[in-house]
Design a protein around this motif. Structure first.
Motif, PDB file in Angstrom:
ATOM      1  N   PHE A 535       0.797  -1.218   0.000  1.00 37.23           N
ATOM      2  CA  PHE A 535       0.000   0.000   0.000  1.00 37.23           C
ATOM      3  C   PHE A 535       0.834   1.275   0.000  1.00 37.23           C
ATOM      4  O   PHE A 535       0.355   2.333   0.419  1.00 37.23           O
ATOM      5  CB  PHE A 535      -0.996  -0.037   1.158  1.00 37.23           C
ATOM      6  N   VAL A 536       2.065   1.180  -0.513  1.00 35.78           N
ATOM      7  CA  VAL A 536       2.796   2.415  -0.777  1.00 35.78           C
ATOM      8  C   VAL A 536       2.098   3.149  -1.914  1.00 35.78           C
ATOM      9  O   VAL A 536       1.389   2.552  -2.732  1.00 35.78           O
ATOM     10  CB  VAL A 536       4.274   2.130  -1.135  1.00 35.78           C
ATOM     11  N   THR A 537       2.271   4.446  -1.971  1.00 31.08           N
ATOM     12  CA  THR A 537       1.594   5.263  -2.978  1.00 31.08           C
ATOM     13  C   THR A 537       1.914   4.760  -4.381  1.00 31.08           C
ATOM     14  O   THR A 537       3.079   4.552  -4.729  1.00 31.08           O
ATOM     15  CB  THR A 537       2.025   6.732  -2.842  1.00 31.08           C
ATOM     16  N   ASP A 538       0.866   4.528  -5.166  1.00 26.48           N
ATOM     17  CA  ASP A 538       0.986   4.066  -6.556  1.00 26.48           C
ATOM     18  C   ASP A 538       1.660   2.702  -6.671  1.00 26.48           C
ATOM     19  O   ASP A 538       2.175   2.353  -7.737  1.00 26.48           O
ATOM     20  CB  ASP A 538       1.758   5.085  -7.411  1.00 26.48           C
ATOM     21  N   GLY A 539       1.644   1.918  -5.582  1.00 26.56           N
ATOM     22  CA  GLY A 539       2.209   0.580  -5.654  1.00 26.56           C
ATOM     23  C   GLY A 539       1.462  -0.275  -6.663  1.00 26.56           C
ATOM     24  O   GLY A 539       0.254  -0.113  -6.872  1.00 26.56           O
ATOM     25  N   GLU A 540       2.182  -1.215  -7.295  1.00 26.61           N
ATOM     26  CA  GLU A 540       1.594  -2.010  -8.373  1.00 26.61           C
ATOM     27  C   GLU A 540       0.381  -2.813  -7.910  1.00 26.61           C
ATOM     28  O   GLU A 540      -0.530  -3.077  -8.695  1.00 26.61           O
ATOM     29  CB  GLU A 540       2.651  -2.959  -8.956  1.00 26.61           C
ATOM     30  N   ASN A 541       0.359  -3.239  -6.661  1.00 29.38           N
ATOM     31  CA  ASN A 541      -0.773  -4.000  -6.148  1.00 29.38           C
ATOM     32  C   ASN A 541      -1.678  -3.162  -5.249  1.00 29.38           C
ATOM     33  O   ASN A 541      -2.556  -3.692  -4.585  1.00 29.38           O
ATOM     34  CB  ASN A 541      -0.284  -5.237  -5.381  1.00 29.38           C
ATOM     35  N   TRP A 546      -5.098   4.987  -2.466  1.00 33.53           N
ATOM     36  CA  TRP A 546      -4.655   5.620  -1.225  1.00 33.53           C
ATOM     37  C   TRP A 546      -3.134   5.745  -1.205  1.00 33.53           C
ATOM     38  O   TRP A 546      -2.415   4.907  -1.779  1.00 33.53           O
ATOM     39  CB  TRP A 546      -5.101   4.787  -0.029  1.00 33.53           C
ATOM     40  N   GLY A 547      -2.656   6.760  -0.537  1.00 34.60           N
ATOM     41  CA  GLY A 547      -1.230   6.929  -0.315  1.00 34.60           C
ATOM     42  C   GLY A 547      -0.997   7.861   0.854  1.00 34.60           C
ATOM     43  O   GLY A 547      -1.840   8.710   1.166  1.00 34.60           O
ATOM     44  N   ASP A 548       0.140   7.707   1.504  1.00 36.41           N
ATOM     45  CA  ASP A 548       0.473   8.545   2.656  1.00 36.41           C
ATOM     46  C   ASP A 548       1.990   8.720   2.685  1.00 36.41           C
ATOM     47  O   ASP A 548       2.725   7.727   2.727  1.00 36.41           O
ATOM     48  CB  ASP A 548      -0.005   7.880   3.947  1.00 36.41           C
ATOM     49  N   PRO A 549       2.507   9.951   2.640  1.00 39.30           N
ATOM     50  CA  PRO A 549       3.955  10.171   2.580  1.00 39.30           C
ATOM     51  C   PRO A 549       4.710   9.558   3.758  1.00 39.30           C
ATOM     52  O   PRO A 549       5.806   9.009   3.578  1.00 39.30           O
ATOM     53  CB  PRO A 549       4.082  11.701   2.572  1.00 39.30           C
ATOM     54  N   GLU A 550       4.149   9.650   4.961  1.00 37.27           N
ATOM     55  CA  GLU A 550       4.836   9.090   6.127  1.00 37.27           C
ATOM     56  C   GLU A 550       4.862   7.566   6.047  1.00 37.27           C
ATOM     57  O   GLU A 550       5.864   6.935   6.392  1.00 37.27           O
ATOM     58  CB  GLU A 550       4.147   9.552   7.406  1.00 37.27           C
ATOM     59  N   TYR A 551       3.772   6.982   5.598  1.00 37.45           N
ATOM     60  CA  TYR A 551       3.732   5.528   5.399  1.00 37.45           C
ATOM     61  C   TYR A 551       4.794   5.121   4.393  1.00 37.45           C
ATOM     62  O   TYR A 551       5.568   4.176   4.628  1.00 37.45           O
ATOM     63  CB  TYR A 551       2.341   5.135   4.908  1.00 37.45           C
ATOM     64  N   ASP A 552       4.867   5.840   3.271  1.00 34.78           N
ATOM     65  CA  ASP A 552       5.867   5.526   2.247  1.00 34.78           C
ATOM     66  C   ASP A 552       7.276   5.617   2.811  1.00 34.78           C
ATOM     67  O   ASP A 552       8.134   4.769   2.527  1.00 34.78           O
ATOM     68  CB  ASP A 552       5.727   6.481   1.062  1.00 34.78           C
ATOM     69  N   ARG A 553       7.524   6.665   3.601  1.00 34.05           N
ATOM     70  CA  ARG A 553       8.862   6.857   4.166  1.00 34.05           C
ATOM     71  C   ARG A 553       9.238   5.688   5.080  1.00 34.05           C
ATOM     72  O   ARG A 553      10.366   5.164   5.008  1.00 34.05           O
ATOM     73  CB  ARG A 553       8.931   8.171   4.951  1.00 34.05           C
ATOM     74  N   LEU A 554       8.317   5.284   5.924  1.00 34.28           N
ATOM     75  CA  LEU A 554       8.603   4.194   6.855  1.00 34.28           C
ATOM     76  C   LEU A 554       8.896   2.888   6.119  1.00 34.28           C
ATOM     77  O   LEU A 554       9.835   2.162   6.461  1.00 34.28           O
ATOM     78  CB  LEU A 554       7.430   4.013   7.821  1.00 34.28           C
ATOM     79  N   ILE A 555       8.103   2.578   5.103  1.00 33.25           N
ATOM     80  CA  ILE A 555       8.336   1.352   4.337  1.00 33.25           C
ATOM     81  C   ILE A 555       9.679   1.435   3.615  1.00 33.25           C
ATOM     82  O   ILE A 555      10.463   0.470   3.595  1.00 33.25           O
ATOM     83  CB  ILE A 555       7.197   1.110   3.332  1.00 33.25           C
ATOM     84  N   ARG A 556       9.962   2.576   3.026  1.00 32.24           N
ATOM     85  CA  ARG A 556      11.218   2.756   2.289  1.00 32.24           C
ATOM     86  C   ARG A 556      12.426   2.647   3.218  1.00 32.24           C
ATOM     87  O   ARG A 556      13.396   1.934   2.922  1.00 32.24           O
ATOM     88  CB  ARG A 556      11.203   4.114   1.591  1.00 32.24           C
ATOM     89  N   GLU A 557      12.376   3.325   4.344  1.00 30.37           N
ATOM     90  CA  GLU A 557      13.531   3.327   5.236  1.00 30.37           C
ATOM     91  C   GLU A 557      13.677   2.008   5.980  1.00 30.37           C
ATOM     92  O   GLU A 557      14.796   1.613   6.327  1.00 30.37           O
ATOM     93  CB  GLU A 557      13.422   4.499   6.220  1.00 30.37           C
ATOM     94  N   ALA A 558      12.572   1.299   6.204  1.00 30.42           N
ATOM     95  CA  ALA A 558      12.666  -0.018   6.841  1.00 30.42           C
ATOM     96  C   ALA A 558      13.452  -0.989   5.969  1.00 30.42           C
ATOM     97  O   ALA A 558      14.159  -1.866   6.472  1.00 30.42           O
ATOM     98  CB  ALA A 558      11.275  -0.570   7.129  1.00 30.42           C
ATOM     99  N   LYS A 559      13.340  -0.830   4.651  1.00 35.83           N
ATOM    100  CA  LYS A 559      14.061  -1.724   3.742  1.00 35.83           C
ATOM    101  C   LYS A 559      15.570  -1.506   3.803  1.00 35.83           C
ATOM    102  O   LYS A 559      16.335  -2.407   3.466  1.00 35.83           O
ATOM    103  CB  LYS A 559      13.550  -1.520   2.311  1.00 35.83           C
ATOM    104  N   ALA A 560      15.967  -0.327   4.231  1.00 34.71           N
ATOM    105  CA  ALA A 560      17.393  -0.029   4.318  1.00 34.71           C
ATOM    106  C   ALA A 560      17.927  -0.113   5.741  1.00 34.71           C
ATOM    107  O   ALA A 560      19.117   0.113   5.974  1.00 34.71           O
ATOM    108  CB  ALA A 560      17.662   1.365   3.747  1.00 34.71           C
ATOM    109  N   GLU A 561      17.069  -0.429   6.709  1.00 31.85           N
ATOM    110  CA  GLU A 561      17.462  -0.444   8.118  1.00 31.85           C
ATOM    111  C   GLU A 561      18.142  -1.762   8.472  1.00 31.85           C
ATOM    112  O   GLU A 561      17.575  -2.841   8.296  1.00 31.85           O
ATOM    113  CB  GLU A 561      16.236  -0.227   8.998  1.00 31.85           C
ATOM    114  N   ALA A 562      19.377  -1.671   8.993  1.00 34.30           N
ATOM    115  CA  ALA A 562      20.148  -2.867   9.323  1.00 34.30           C
ATOM    116  C   ALA A 562      19.780  -3.445  10.688  1.00 34.30           C
ATOM    117  O   ALA A 562      19.895  -4.657  10.900  1.00 34.30           O
ATOM    118  CB  ALA A 562      21.645  -2.551   9.281  1.00 34.30           C
ATOM    119  N   ASP A 563      19.352  -2.600  11.631  1.00 27.23           N
ATOM    120  CA  ASP A 563      19.002  -3.065  12.967  1.00 27.23           C
ATOM    121  C   ASP A 563      17.616  -3.723  12.917  1.00 27.23           C
ATOM    122  O   ASP A 563      16.615  -3.057  12.645  1.00 27.23           O
ATOM    123  CB  ASP A 563      18.975  -1.879  13.940  1.00 27.23           C
TER     124      ASP A 563
END
Length: 649
Positions: A535-541, A546-563
């Motif tokens: 459910f990221v903004t404009d996600g293929e599925n 619906w979209g939310d910038p903070e939601y997108d940021r959290l999903i994006r940064e979680a993918k790069a989070e090592a901890d």
């Protein structure tokens, strides 16, 4: 009517339907193993499908770098016989086995995987699962076509026509160079330039090719406003050589990720990332290459034939590298939509596995004495939910969505329409270690009425008539009718229901031709991200709008989070937003309700409810329990029932 008598009558009525379905078989010799795949599949192209019925077939026709085991779903060698991972977790080097071949006998090489990944990520392929490969370095930029490139990038320009020596359905001729400029048409309003859908309509791309600057307009014609000398092209993308997926040599594939991804190997075993045969596609074209007489695959089975509204037959691939380890010679996948008919076919010995039974039958099986050995329900990593189309009024107002969620009685649904399923108030199902999914509020009709009044619809006055869309199956219809009545009873709104067959239903979903839609999601790997990145903004599925910038940021940064602890909390915070904004309405968590004959071995319960058929064998003389019967359930499944008022507990 007593429940057991009703159950018997259901089975008797289904007999005629089952006989009709079997008559279609005619004189066809029976397959070694037959199962009901529930519906007609949409396609056999792994890049463009998303459904479980398609996945069950594609998993047998194709094999990726890795494959996933039948019991624990852990990655195991596929076309790659071994691999290494760099210390930083970014680079995976896969060594392909030399005896891997296509079903036409030609070798499977690293270049086949590069072609297939490029095609999968190609924006013109329209792969809804393309985002599953965006963990690769620069993959997302490649998928975004011209919107993903910047001045100074190496780019590919695909012309409208193939080169003279190309196969008939090949890509257009590809030129490579450096993007040195982007010229914007004069006099175009800023809002038009910012519109993603019209990004390419007002821009000319200047590319330096072999030291010469050339201008390109994307599309099948050059508009009158384009600069003199601008050439039409099909598309302009980042050069695929910049994507972290390459062939080091004929039998070595290297993948480079944007950030460490603990489930990358699992994704490589997921069917959309399977390789496809370039010569097959470019010889026969998009309408013909998946037909039985043309299709070239590399998995344990090949496609023998497909009869619409009847069955797909698979036959062992004689060129498969591990053909001696595949016990079944032939498999039939039926396309029977009626679950009652499906059960009858199972009970009369016409099929060996059915993926689910109706709630009515499941309740009888739960209570059977002695217990049925061939029915072993188990927890499943999936959620049944409704989606709201927020591009349509009144669903653009979060108060309306929240009111509809609060007016939902999940207990009534799982009691009336289900058997064993658990009411869901989060999108991510339970069962994952170290993750407690945030929940949406439970039923609260008074608060729902308040929110609807705040949105301008007191007691439902003025609320437009809305429609629930679902793909046809009796249980989906029952649930839609229950929810329609609940919303009318609790909120005073007018709701209708409509069903479509599977292919049309998927098309309506993609095109957002719905108000409220029945959906479901089974996790592709055991991690919250497989649910939340939908459910990221404009996600293929993400077909909700619906979209939310903070939601997108959290999903994006979680993918790069090592901890891992920080990453899990970021995903939990994203789900809190999702459950607060509720573009979707969780209804229940899935429970698998398969039935498997006792003589089938190699079939295991697992959270993903995925069962590779290459692992199965048949022993009709066996007297002991099969793997299904002896497997341990992930958690106890209890029949949900609502006791009448005053009943003894």
């Amino acid at each position: 009517m007593p429940p057991r008598l009703a159950f018997a009558l259901v089975c008797l009525v289904a007999m005629l339907g089952g006989v009709v379905a079997v008559v279609k078989q005619g004189q066809l010799p029976p397959a070694d193993f037959t199962f009901n795949n529930d519906t007609e599949i949409e396609s056999l192209d792994p890049a463009v499908v998303t459904g479980q019925p398609e996945g069950r077939i594609i998993d047998e026709l194709y094999e990726g770098l890795v494959k996933l085991g039948p019991k624990d779903r852990k990655p195991m060698p596929g076309v790659a016989e071994r691999w290494e991972v760099s210390d930083d977790g970014l680079t995976y080097t896969f060594h392909l086995r030399r005896d891997a071949k296509w079903s036409d006998g030609s070798p499977v090489t690293a270049r086949d995987f590069v072609y297939s990944m490029r095609r999968f990520l190609d924006p013109l392929t329209l792969a809804e699962y393309a985002y599953q490969a965006w963990y690769l370095k620069n993959a997302k930029r490649y998928s975004r076509a011209a919107r993903g490139v910047e001045i100074g990038d190496r780019v590919e320009v695909e012309l409208l026509e193939p080169s003279a020596d190309a196969l008939p359905f090949a890509r257009g001729e590809v030129l490579r160079g450096e993007l040195v400029g982007v010229e914007t048409d004069p006099g175009v309003a800023a809002e038009m330039l910012d519109d993603p859908a019209k990004f390419i309509d007002y821009r000319t791309f200047v590319v330096s090719i072999d030291g010469e600057e050339q201008r390109f307009r994307i599309g099948d014609r050059v508009p009158a406003r384009a600069p003199t000398g601008a050439k039409p092209c099909r598309q302009l993308t980042l050069d695929f050589a910049e994507v972290g997926f390459r062939a080091i040599d004929d039998y070595t594939v290297e993948t480079v990720l944007e950030s460490p991804t603990p489930y990358w190997l699992n994704l490589l075993g997921f069917y959309p990332l399977a390789p496809v045969n370039q010569r097959c596609i470019e010889t026969h074209g998009p309408a013909k290459w998946t037909e039985a007489e043309n299709l070239v695959t590399n998995g344990p089975f090949r496609l023998e034939f497909r009869r619409l509204r009847d069955r797909i037959r698979l036959r062992k691939n004689p060129h498969y590298w591990n053909r001696d380890g595949v016990a079944l010679e032939t498999i039939d996948a039926l396309a029977v939509q009626s679950l009652t008919t499906s059960f009858n076919l199972y009970e009369t010995g016409k099929v060996d596995w059915i993926t689910k039974v109706t709630p009515l039958i499941a309740r009888e099986l739960f209570e059977a004495e002695p217990p049925r050995d061939d029915f072993n329900p188990d927890a499943q990593f999936g959620t049944y939910f409704y989606a709201f189309n927020v591009t349509r009024k009144p669903f653009d107002d979060p108060r309306v969505r929240q009111a509809l969620v609060l007016a939902l009685d999940r207990e009534e649904i799982v009691t009336t329409a289900c058997a064993g399923e658990l009411p869901a108030r989060s999108f991510t199902p339970p069962g994952l270690p170290n993750y407690d999914a945030p929940e949406c509020p439970d039923t609260n009709v008074e608060r729902a009425k308040e929110l609807l009044a705040e949105a301008g619809y007191p007691d439902g006055t003025g609320f437009p008539k809305i429609e629930i869309l679902y793909n046809y199956e009796q249980q989906h219809q029952t649930i839609a009718e229950l929810i329609r009545k609940q919303w009318r009873r609790n909120l005073g709104i007018d709701v209708s229901t409509r069903n479509e067959e599977w292919g049309s239903f998927l098309s309506s979903q993609r095109q957002q031709k719905y108000d409220v839609m029945r959906r479901a999601w089974i996790g592709d790997y055991l991690d919250p991200n497989t649910f939340l990145d939908l459910f990221v903004t404009d996600g293929e599925n993400n077909a909700t709008g619906w979209g939310d910038p903070e939601y997108d940021r959290l999903i994006r940064e979680a993918k790069a989070e090592a901890d891992p602890e920080v990453r899990i909390e970021m995903l939990a915070e994203a789900e809190r937003i999702l459950m607060r904004e509720v573009p979707i309405m969780p209804i229940y968590y899935y429970v698998s309700r398969s039935m498997v004959k006792p003589y089938v071995y190699g079939w295991y319960n697992n959270l993903e409810d995925r069962h590779p058929l290459w692992a199965l064998s048949i022993d009709r003389t066996a007297t002991g329990p099969n793997d299904f019967m002896s497997s341990e359930p992930v958690r106890e499944i209890k029949l949900n029932r609502r006791e009448p008022e005053g009943a003894e507990q």
